[in-house]
Design a protein around this motif. Structure first.
Motif, PDB file in Angstrom:
ATOM      1  N   ILE A  63      54.730  39.209  26.691  1.00 22.80           N
ATOM      2  CA  ILE A  63      54.225  37.906  26.245  1.00 22.80           C
ATOM      3  C   ILE A  63      52.876  37.603  26.894  1.00 22.80           C
ATOM      4  O   ILE A  63      51.951  37.101  26.241  1.00 22.80           O
ATOM      5  N   CYS A  64      52.758  37.924  28.175  1.00 19.65           N
ATOM      6  CA  CYS A  64      51.482  37.703  28.877  1.00 19.65           C
ATOM      7  C   CYS A  64      50.368  38.532  28.247  1.00 19.65           C
ATOM      8  O   CYS A  64      49.258  38.031  28.026  1.00 19.65           O
ATOM      9  N   TYR A  65      50.663  39.792  27.953  1.00 15.86           N
ATOM     10  CA  TYR A  65      49.660  40.647  27.313  1.00 15.86           C
ATOM     11  C   TYR A  65      49.288  40.121  25.925  1.00 15.86           C
ATOM     12  O   TYR A  65      48.130  40.228  25.499  1.00 15.86           O
ATOM     13  N   LEU A  66      50.258  39.548  25.240  1.00 14.99           N
ATOM     14  CA  LEU A  66      49.989  38.972  23.923  1.00 14.99           C
ATOM     15  C   LEU A  66      49.011  37.802  24.034  1.00 14.99           C
ATOM     16  O   LEU A  66      48.057  37.699  23.253  1.00 14.99           O
ATOM     17  N   PHE A  67      49.238  36.946  25.015  1.00 11.27           N
ATOM     18  CA  PHE A  67      48.322  35.818  25.233  1.00 11.27           C
ATOM     19  C   PHE A  67      46.935  36.303  25.646  1.00 11.27           C
ATOM     20  O   PHE A  67      45.918  35.767  25.198  1.00 11.27           O
ATOM     21  N   ILE A  68      46.904  37.318  26.506  1.00  5.63           N
ATOM     22  CA  ILE A  68      45.616  37.847  26.965  1.00  5.63           C
ATOM     23  C   ILE A  68      44.840  38.459  25.803  1.00  5.63           C
ATOM     24  O   ILE A  68      43.615  38.313  25.714  1.00  5.63           O
ATOM     25  N   SER A  69      45.549  39.123  24.896  1.00  4.66           N
ATOM     26  CA  SER A  69      44.888  39.788  23.762  1.00  4.66           C
ATOM     27  C   SER A  69      44.204  38.796  22.824  1.00  4.66           C
ATOM     28  O   SER A  69      43.335  39.185  22.038  1.00  4.66           O
ATOM     29  N   GLN A  70      44.579  37.538  22.900  1.00  6.49           N
ATOM     30  CA  GLN A  70      43.980  36.518  22.042  1.00  6.49           C
ATOM     31  C   GLN A  70      42.657  35.984  22.594  1.00  6.49           C
ATOM     32  O   GLN A  70      41.979  35.200  21.929  1.00  6.49           O
ATOM     33  N   GLU A  71      42.311  36.409  23.802  1.00  2.73           N
ATOM     34  CA  GLU A  71      41.053  35.982  24.408  1.00  2.73           C
ATOM     35  C   GLU A  71      39.896  36.850  23.912  1.00  2.73           C
ATOM     36  O   GLU A  71      40.104  37.896  23.293  1.00  2.73           O
ATOM     37  N   LYS A  72      38.683  36.407  24.204  1.00  2.00           N
ATOM     38  CA  LYS A  72      37.511  37.220  23.897  1.00  2.00           C
ATOM     39  C   LYS A  72      37.441  38.405  24.857  1.00  2.00           C
ATOM     40  O   LYS A  72      38.136  38.438  25.868  1.00  2.00           O
ATOM     41  N   ARG A  73      36.577  39.363  24.539  1.00  2.23           N
ATOM     42  CA  ARG A  73      36.530  40.598  25.324  1.00  2.23           C
ATOM     43  C   ARG A  73      36.274  40.323  26.807  1.00  2.23           C
ATOM     44  O   ARG A  73      36.957  40.868  27.678  1.00  2.23           O
ATOM     45  N   GLY A  74      35.305  39.459  27.082  1.00  2.00           N
ATOM     46  CA  GLY A  74      35.011  39.125  28.477  1.00  2.00           C
ATOM     47  C   GLY A  74      36.190  38.457  29.159  1.00  2.00           C
ATOM     48  O   GLY A  74      36.487  38.727  30.330  1.00  2.00           O
ATOM     49  N   GLY A  75      36.871  37.595  28.406  1.00  4.62           N
ATOM     50  CA  GLY A  75      38.049  36.921  28.948  1.00  4.62           C
ATOM     51  C   GLY A  75      39.178  37.892  29.239  1.00  4.62           C
ATOM     52  O   GLY A  75      39.882  37.761  30.242  1.00  4.62           O
ATOM     53  N   ILE A  76      39.347  38.876  28.350  1.00  7.28           N
ATOM     54  CA  ILE A  76      40.396  39.885  28.545  1.00  7.28           C
ATOM     55  C   ILE A  76      40.138  40.679  29.822  1.00  7.28           C
ATOM     56  O   ILE A  76      41.051  40.903  30.627  1.00  7.28           O
ATOM     57  N   ILE A  77      38.883  41.094  29.996  1.00  8.08           N
ATOM     58  CA  ILE A  77      38.533  41.868  31.194  1.00  8.08           C
ATOM     59  C   ILE A  77      38.786  41.048  32.455  1.00  8.08           C
ATOM     60  O   ILE A  77      39.364  41.541  33.431  1.00  8.08           O
ATOM     61  N   TYR A  78      38.374  39.785  32.411  1.00  4.19           N
ATOM     62  CA  TYR A  78      38.561  38.934  33.594  1.00  4.19           C
ATOM     63  C   TYR A  78      40.043  38.690  33.872  1.00  4.19           C
ATOM     64  O   TYR A  78      40.476  38.682  35.033  1.00  4.19           O
ATOM     65  N   PHE A  79      40.827  38.507  32.823  1.00  2.54           N
ATOM     66  CA  PHE A  79      42.269  38.316  33.004  1.00  2.54           C
ATOM     67  C   PHE A  79      42.897  39.534  33.676  1.00  2.54           C
ATOM     68  O   PHE A  79      43.745  39.399  34.568  1.00  2.54           O
ATOM     69  N   PHE A  80      42.491  40.716  33.247  1.00  2.71           N
ATOM     70  CA  PHE A  80      43.067  41.926  33.835  1.00  2.71           C
ATOM     71  C   PHE A  80      42.606  42.115  35.282  1.00  2.71           C
ATOM     72  O   PHE A  80      43.376  42.605  36.122  1.00  2.71           O
ATOM     73  N   ILE A  81      41.383  41.715  35.578  1.00  2.00           N
ATOM     74  CA  ILE A  81      40.919  41.770  36.970  1.00  2.00           C
ATOM     75  C   ILE A  81      41.749  40.821  37.837  1.00  2.00           C
ATOM     76  O   ILE A  81      42.203  41.179  38.926  1.00  2.00           O
ATOM     77  N   CYS A  82      41.947  39.610  37.330  1.00  2.00           N
ATOM     78  CA  CYS A  82      42.738  38.617  38.071  1.00  2.00           C
ATOM     79  C   CYS A  82      44.179  39.081  38.261  1.00  2.00           C
ATOM     80  O   CYS A  82      44.742  38.964  39.359  1.00  2.00           O
ATOM     81  N   SER A  83      44.771  39.603  37.197  1.00  4.64           N
ATOM     82  CA  SER A  83      46.157  40.061  37.302  1.00  4.64           C
ATOM     83  C   SER A  83      46.267  41.264  38.237  1.00  4.64           C
ATOM     84  O   SER A  83      47.276  41.427  38.934  1.00  4.64           O
ATOM     85  N   PHE A  84      45.215  42.087  38.282  1.00  8.85           N
ATOM     86  CA  PHE A  84      45.211  43.230  39.205  1.00  8.85           C
ATOM     87  C   PHE A  84      45.166  42.748  40.655  1.00  8.85           C
ATOM     88  O   PHE A  84      45.834  43.319  41.533  1.00  8.85           O
ATOM     89  N   ILE A  85      44.396  41.702  40.907  1.00  7.04           N
ATOM     90  CA  ILE A  85      44.346  41.124  42.259  1.00  7.04           C
ATOM     91  C   ILE A  85      45.725  40.599  42.659  1.00  7.04           C
ATOM     92  O   ILE A  85      46.191  40.817  43.788  1.00  7.04           O
ATOM     93  N   ILE A  86      46.390  39.922  41.728  1.00  5.00           N
ATOM     94  CA  ILE A  86      47.746  39.439  41.989  1.00  5.00           C
ATOM     95  C   ILE A  86      48.694  40.613  42.235  1.00  5.00           C
ATOM     96  O   ILE A  86      49.559  40.561  43.123  1.00  5.00           O
ATOM     97  N   THR A  87      48.521  41.667  41.461  1.00  4.18           N
ATOM     98  CA  THR A  87      49.352  42.868  41.624  1.00  4.18           C
ATOM     99  C   THR A  87      49.218  43.448  43.029  1.00  4.18           C
ATOM    100  O   THR A  87      50.223  43.753  43.689  1.00  4.18           O
ATOM    101  N   ILE A  88      47.985  43.599  43.479  1.00  5.60           N
ATOM    102  CA  ILE A  88      47.742  44.157  44.816  1.00  5.60           C
ATOM    103  C   ILE A  88      48.337  43.257  45.893  1.00  5.60           C
ATOM    104  O   ILE A  88      48.971  43.728  46.852  1.00  5.60           O
ATOM    105  N   ALA A  89      48.153  41.946  45.733  1.00  4.40           N
ATOM    106  CA  ALA A  89      48.711  41.000  46.706  1.00  4.40           C
ATOM    107  C   ALA A  89      50.238  41.081  46.726  1.00  4.40           C
ATOM    108  O   ALA A  89      50.863  41.056  47.794  1.00  4.40           O
TER     109      ALA A  89
END
Length: 202
Positions: A63-89
């Motif tokens: 569901i999260c990926y579905l919501f992210i896919s609805q963003e613009k390309r720049g937004g998608i990249i930023y979302f994945f960067i943010c989620s990666f930071i959360i993942t590492i934490a």
């Protein structure tokens, strides 16, 4: 009891969506369905190769990926960067818990929830964005953590109730913070409406 925070928060949110939120809201039915499906899947586990996965966690990630896919390309990249930071934490916290548990000074769910809450506030401006990176990043962290443990032959259920509890607790903290952030606007609109009513009556 693991899963208690998840169940209570989900049922409370479902009741709010079903009986309190205005019926004209376009997201009401969709969100209620997502919550119910997550609850139903919370007791279903299956194997993918060497890994055991709880279905609700994987559903939430989708569901999260579905919501992210609805963003613009720049937004998608930023979302994945943010989620990666959360993942590492998320993974770092769990690894520290194994190798140096003495620094866990109170319940780990609260420690992790507060840490993720703070990161989400720093990384995203909207409640929707914050919730997405928490649930997506947390589940990605579960997968990475399980992969690390698998190297040492330690079994681990991906997306277990501990993950759901942490994410639910973080979501509650974020919802509370969002309410505080918007309190000024709500009060301003309320008093503006009240003043208009007084002017009309006079």
């Amino acid at each position: 009891m693991e899963g208690l925070i998840f169940y209570w928060s989900c049922w409370a949110f479902w009741i709010y969506l079903t009986f309190i939120l205005e019926k004209q809201n376009p997201f009401r039915v969709k969100l209620a369905a997502i919550v119910l499906i997550a609850l139903i899947l919370s007791n279903i586990q299956f194997m993918v190769g060497e890994f055991e996965i709880q279905a609700s966690g994987l559903f939430i990630l989708g569901i999260c990926y579905l919501f992210i896919s609805q963003e613009k390309r720049g937004g998608i990249i930023y979302f994945f960067i943010c989620s990666f930071i959360i993942t590492i934490a998320y993974v770092t916290f769990h690894l520290f818990e194994i190798f140096d548990p003495i620094w866990i000074v109170f319940k780990k769910e609260w420690m992790m929830g507060i840490a993720l809450w703070y990161l989400a506030i720093l990384l995203q401006k909207t409640l929707k964005g914050r919730l997405i990176i928490i649930f997506a990043g947390g589940m990605q962290g579960e997968i990475l953590y399980a992969y690390i443990l698998n190297k040492f032959q330690f079994p681990y259920l991906i997306g277990e109730f501990a993950y759901l509890d942490v994410c639910s607790l973080t979501a509650l903290l974020l919802a509370g913070w969002s309410t505080l952030e918007n309190a000024g606007t709500i009060l301003q609109n309320h008093f503006h409406f009240f003043e208009k009513g007084k002017q009309k009556s006079s």
